[in-house]
Design a protein around this motif. Structure first.
Motif, PDB file in Angstrom:
ATOM      1  N   VAL A   1      19.249  59.015  48.670  1.00 34.77           N
ATOM      2  CA  VAL A   1      18.636  59.519  49.845  1.00 34.77           C
ATOM      3  C   VAL A   1      19.490  60.195  51.191  1.00 34.77           C
ATOM      4  O   VAL A   1      18.813  61.357  51.484  1.00 34.77           O
ATOM      5  CB  VAL A   1      17.473  58.704  50.670  1.00 34.77           C
ATOM      6  CG1 VAL A   1      16.814  58.207  50.109  1.00 34.77           C
ATOM      7  CG2 VAL A   1      18.192  57.523  51.385  1.00 34.77           C
ATOM      8  N   THR A   2      20.860  60.365  50.678  1.00 30.45           N
ATOM      9  CA  THR A   2      21.959  60.734  51.233  1.00 30.45           C
ATOM     10  C   THR A   2      22.272  62.369  50.821  1.00 30.45           C
ATOM     11  O   THR A   2      22.935  62.829  51.892  1.00 30.45           O
ATOM     12  CB  THR A   2      22.879  59.910  51.986  1.00 30.45           C
ATOM     13  OG1 THR A   2      23.710  60.040  51.028  1.00 30.45           O
ATOM     14  CG2 THR A   2      22.764  58.525  52.629  1.00 30.45           C
ATOM     15  N   ARG A   3      21.882  62.372  49.410  1.00 28.65           N
ATOM     16  CA  ARG A   3      22.368  63.929  49.063  1.00 28.65           C
ATOM     17  C   ARG A   3      21.120  64.567  48.367  1.00 28.65           C
ATOM     18  O   ARG A   3      21.331  63.909  47.368  1.00 28.65           O
ATOM     19  CB  ARG A   3      23.495  63.174  47.827  1.00 28.65           C
ATOM     20  CG  ARG A   3      24.688  62.404  48.878  1.00 28.65           C
ATOM     21  CD  ARG A   3      26.017  62.566  47.742  1.00 28.65           C
ATOM     22  NE  ARG A   3      25.736  61.669  46.624  1.00 28.65           N
ATOM     23  CZ  ARG A   3      25.819  61.476  45.370  1.00 28.65           C
ATOM     24  NH1 ARG A   3      26.121  62.232  44.598  1.00 28.65           N
ATOM     25  NH2 ARG A   3      26.044  60.090  44.588  1.00 28.65           N
ATOM     26  N   ALA A   4      20.786  65.501  48.687  1.00 31.17           N
ATOM     27  CA  ALA A   4      19.694  65.869  48.432  1.00 31.17           C
ATOM     28  C   ALA A   4      19.758  66.281  46.762  1.00 31.17           C
ATOM     29  O   ALA A   4      19.308  66.348  46.267  1.00 31.17           O
ATOM     30  CB  ALA A   4      19.699  67.316  49.475  1.00 31.17           C
ATOM     31  N   SER A   5      21.346  66.578  46.723  1.00 30.59           N
ATOM     32  CA  SER A   5      21.879  67.866  45.002  1.00 30.59           C
ATOM     33  C   SER A   5      21.125  66.109  44.162  1.00 30.59           C
ATOM     34  O   SER A   5      20.832  66.877  42.655  1.00 30.59           O
ATOM     35  CB  SER A   5      22.812  67.768  45.192  1.00 30.59           C
ATOM     36  OG  SER A   5      23.543  66.189  45.262  1.00 30.59           O
ATOM     37  N   THR A   6      21.012  64.845  44.297  1.00 33.27           N
ATOM     38  CA  THR A   6      20.873  64.088  43.693  1.00 33.27           C
ATOM     39  C   THR A   6      19.374  63.793  43.382  1.00 33.27           C
ATOM     40  O   THR A   6      19.431  63.259  42.271  1.00 33.27           O
ATOM     41  CB  THR A   6      21.398  62.522  43.640  1.00 33.27           C
ATOM     42  OG1 THR A   6      20.803  62.363  44.960  1.00 33.27           O
ATOM     43  CG2 THR A   6      22.383  62.850  44.156  1.00 33.27           C
ATOM     44  N   PHE A   7      18.784  64.637  44.087  1.00 30.19           N
ATOM     45  CA  PHE A   7      17.212  64.137  44.100  1.00 30.19           C
ATOM     46  C   PHE A   7      16.897  65.665  42.971  1.00 30.19           C
ATOM     47  O   PHE A   7      15.942  65.552  42.658  1.00 30.19           O
ATOM     48  CB  PHE A   7      16.574  64.822  45.965  1.00 30.19           C
ATOM     49  CG  PHE A   7      15.005  64.605  45.970  1.00 30.19           C
ATOM     50  CD1 PHE A   7      14.256  63.793  45.170  1.00 30.19           C
ATOM     51  CD2 PHE A   7      14.742  66.274  46.463  1.00 30.19           C
ATOM     52  CE1 PHE A   7      12.785  63.902  44.908  1.00 30.19           C
ATOM     53  CE2 PHE A   7      12.878  66.153  45.673  1.00 30.19           C
ATOM     54  CZ  PHE A   7      11.808  64.809  45.287  1.00 30.19           C
TER      55      PHE A   7
END
Ligand code: GDP
Ligand code: MG
Length: 174
Positions: A89-95
């Motif tokens: 949840v802290t890294r948009a790229s992983t979403f």
């Protein structure tokens, strides 16, 4: 007579989202801050007494190293009956990568009759401050996830619940 079922479950998502931590927490009840990338494919077994006459062996397949490519070999996917798709949840790229993982999954394994295997979305590291996310109920409906959970491997939040949700969907397909 007890019946024993063996389910192969994949845990996918970008590097560093917490896949290995979630498995370690779920299976061994431990958590470590120390980052140690797994090499290759790793397995863990979780045994669940599902009900009075059913024991479920969940074989959890962890990946490592290959995350950066966002696609895995067919051998990895073969005979899987469910998946946990994890982002941080802290890294948009992983979403953003979640849909790539879902596509990779759906293109490489299906149930009988070509139906997709159930996949649950895990919004991990929910003990941290989250980046902006869309409405995940809607996102899951649109993209074929059976549900989503805010998890924390660190604080042991919602991991059992997420696994239970996945197993319920797997059982419905049996
Ligand atoms: P993987 O590459 O997806 O297997 O990710 P890891 O399980 O190796 O975790 C990467 C890093 O994130 C490690 O330093 C973990 O300690 C940390 N981590 C994993 N899950 C959580 C969590 O729920 N909360 C926090 N704060 N850190 C986490
Ligand atoms: Mg790992």
């Amino acid at each position: 007579m007890q019946q024993e079922l063996l389910f192969k479950v994949l845990v996918v998502g970008d590097l560093g989202v917490g896949k290995t931590s979630i498995i370690k927490r779920y299976v061994h009840q431990i958590f470590s801050q120390h980052y140690r990338a797994t090499i290759g494919v790793d397995f863990a077994l979780k045994v669940l007494q599902w009900d009075s006459d059913t024991v479920i062996r969940l074989q959890l397949w962890d990946i490592a190293g290959q995350e950066r490519y966002g696609n895995m070999t067919r051998v990895y996917y073969r005979e899987a009956v469910g998946a946990l798709v994890v982002f941080d949840v802290t890294r948009a790229s992983t979403f953003e990568a979640v849909l790539r993982w879902k596509d990779d999954l759906d293109s490489k394994v299906t149930l009988n009759h070509g139906r997709p295997v159930p996949a649950v979305l895990l919004a991990n590291k929910s003990d941290q401050i989250s980046c902006q996310l869309p409405k995940l109920d809607f996102f899951c409906r649109e993209n074929g996830f059976v549900g989503w959970f805010e998890t924390s491997a660190k604080e042991n939040r919602n991991i059992d619940e997420a696994a239970r949700c996945l197993v319920e969907h797997i059982m419905n397909n049996e």
